[in-house]
Write a protein that holds these residues in place. Structure first.
Motif, mmCIF file in Angstrom:
data_model
loop_
_atom_site.group_PDB
_atom_site.id
_atom_site.type_symbol
_atom_site.label_atom_id
_atom_site.label_comp_id
_atom_site.label_asym_id
_atom_site.label_seq_id
_atom_site.Cartn_x
_atom_site.Cartn_y
_atom_site.Cartn_z
ATOM 1 N N MET A 120 0.934 -1.036 -0.259
ATOM 2 C CA MET A 120 -0.069 0.140 -0.392
ATOM 3 C C MET A 120 1.162 1.357 -0.222
ATOM 4 O O MET A 120 1.608 1.536 0.747
ATOM 5 C CB MET A 120 -1.201 0.006 1.089
ATOM 6 C CG MET A 120 -1.764 1.220 1.693
ATOM 7 S SD MET A 120 -2.890 1.192 3.293
ATOM 8 C CE MET A 120 -1.569 1.964 4.368
ATOM 9 N N LYS A 121 0.247 2.186 -0.994
ATOM 10 C CA LYS A 121 1.247 3.887 -1.030
ATOM 11 C C LYS A 121 0.242 4.659 -0.502
ATOM 12 O O LYS A 121 -0.770 4.725 -0.818
ATOM 13 C CB LYS A 121 1.355 3.963 -2.287
ATOM 14 C CG LYS A 121 2.666 5.341 -2.408
ATOM 15 C CD LYS A 121 3.152 5.192 -3.713
ATOM 16 C CE LYS A 121 4.077 6.717 -3.712
ATOM 17 N NZ LYS A 121 5.166 6.455 -5.066
ATOM 18 N N GLU A 178 -6.825 -1.255 1.624
ATOM 19 C CA GLU A 178 -6.261 -2.164 0.635
ATOM 20 C C GLU A 178 -5.352 -2.336 -0.166
ATOM 21 O O GLU A 178 -4.916 -1.943 -1.116
ATOM 22 C CB GLU A 178 -7.594 -2.931 0.550
ATOM 23 C CG GLU A 178 -8.735 -3.584 0.743
ATOM 24 C CD GLU A 178 -8.941 -4.147 0.838
ATOM 25 O OE1 GLU A 178 -9.999 -4.464 -0.456
ATOM 26 O OE2 GLU A 178 -10.274 -5.298 1.198
ATOM 27 N N PRO A 179 -4.178 -2.980 0.146
ATOM 28 C CA PRO A 179 -3.079 -3.116 -0.854
ATOM 29 C C PRO A 179 -2.976 -4.579 -1.997
ATOM 30 O O PRO A 179 -2.419 -3.468 -3.173
ATOM 31 C CB PRO A 179 -1.446 -3.586 0.054
ATOM 32 C CG PRO A 179 -2.491 -3.960 0.766
ATOM 33 C CD PRO A 179 -4.131 -3.587 1.548
ATOM 34 N N TRP A 193 -3.652 -12.654 0.660
ATOM 35 C CA TRP A 193 -3.718 -11.419 0.447
ATOM 36 C C TRP A 193 -5.074 -10.447 1.626
ATOM 37 O O TRP A 193 -4.924 -9.804 1.916
ATOM 38 C CB TRP A 193 -4.257 -10.590 -0.699
ATOM 39 C CG TRP A 193 -3.970 -12.032 -2.502
ATOM 40 C CD1 TRP A 193 -4.638 -11.643 -3.432
ATOM 41 C CD2 TRP A 193 -2.469 -10.713 -2.268
ATOM 42 N NE1 TRP A 193 -3.250 -12.144 -3.421
ATOM 43 C CE2 TRP A 193 -2.103 -11.644 -3.146
ATOM 44 C CE3 TRP A 193 -1.315 -10.278 -1.801
ATOM 45 C CZ2 TRP A 193 -0.478 -12.031 -3.830
ATOM 46 C CZ3 TRP A 193 -0.152 -10.414 -1.799
ATOM 47 C CH2 TRP A 193 0.064 -11.244 -2.794
ATOM 48 N N ASN A 203 -4.707 -7.235 4.524
ATOM 49 C CA ASN A 203 -4.831 -6.528 4.440
ATOM 50 C C ASN A 203 -5.658 -6.140 6.192
ATOM 51 O O ASN A 203 -6.228 -5.079 6.093
ATOM 52 C CB ASN A 203 -6.579 -6.460 3.679
ATOM 53 C CG ASN A 203 -6.204 -6.365 2.086
ATOM 54 O OD1 ASN A 203 -5.314 -6.039 1.689
ATOM 55 N ND2 ASN A 203 -6.467 -7.202 1.411
ATOM 56 N N MET A 234 -2.796 -4.680 8.345
ATOM 57 C CA MET A 234 -2.773 -3.283 7.897
ATOM 58 C C MET A 234 -4.223 -2.767 8.212
ATOM 59 O O MET A 234 -3.543 -1.421 8.947
ATOM 60 C CB MET A 234 -2.491 -3.021 5.938
ATOM 61 C CG MET A 234 -1.350 -3.470 5.530
ATOM 62 S SD MET A 234 -0.865 -2.753 3.834
ATOM 63 C CE MET A 234 -0.989 -1.256 3.745
#
Length: 147
Positions: free
Chosen positions: A1-2, A88-89, A113, A117, A120
């Motif tokens: 994630m950015k 969510e990345p 994933w 998620n 994070m």
């Protein structure tokens, strides 16, 4: 994630607001000066935060912005989601029915994933704005104790 500039600058501005709005509403101008963020950009960020119910605007002389709830009741995750949308990345079709995926049923990476998620989300939701205010004050970044 950015996290984009919206999230980074918005969280900084929100912490500034939490520090300085304890006694009176805070103007965009004063946040802009302390955080070196343009007033125009701050107005856009505050509009998103207001729409999410995280800040309130006070009109008139001496007006500005205040937190809608106590800092200890607001998480960094709430602020970031208000500014960025989903954090969510990885958007995986296994958890989002509207997404297409040809291997949805047999894919085992969906567990990676999902865990990523969840981790994070948990991390940013556990960090309360009040904790960031305390850290800011102890770092000498402003607040009543450092004015």
């Amino acid at each position: 994630m950015k996290i984009s500039t919206k999230g980074r600058y918005g969280l900084r501005a929100f912490i500034d607001l939490a520090i300085y709005s304890e006694e009176a509403p805070v103007s965009i101008n004063s946040i802009s000066a302390r955080q070196d963020i343009s007033e125009r950009y701050l107005e856009q960020l505050m509009a998103k935060l207001k729409k999410a119910g995280l800040v309130k605007s006070i009109r008139g002389a001496g007006g500005g912005y205040i937190l809608a709830r106590k800092a200890e009741e607001i998480s960094a995750g709430e602020v970031l989601r208000a500014l960025e949308g989903s954090l969510e990345p990885v958007v995986c079709a296994a958890f989002h029915p509207e997404e297409e995926c040809s291997v949805k049923e047999s894919c085992v990476t969906k567990y990676v994933w999902q865990k990523l998620n969840e981790s994070m989300t948990q991390a940013v939701d556990e960090i309360k704005i009040s904790t960031l205010v305390e850290k800011s004050r102890s770092a000498g970044k402003g607040g009543k104790d450092n004015e």
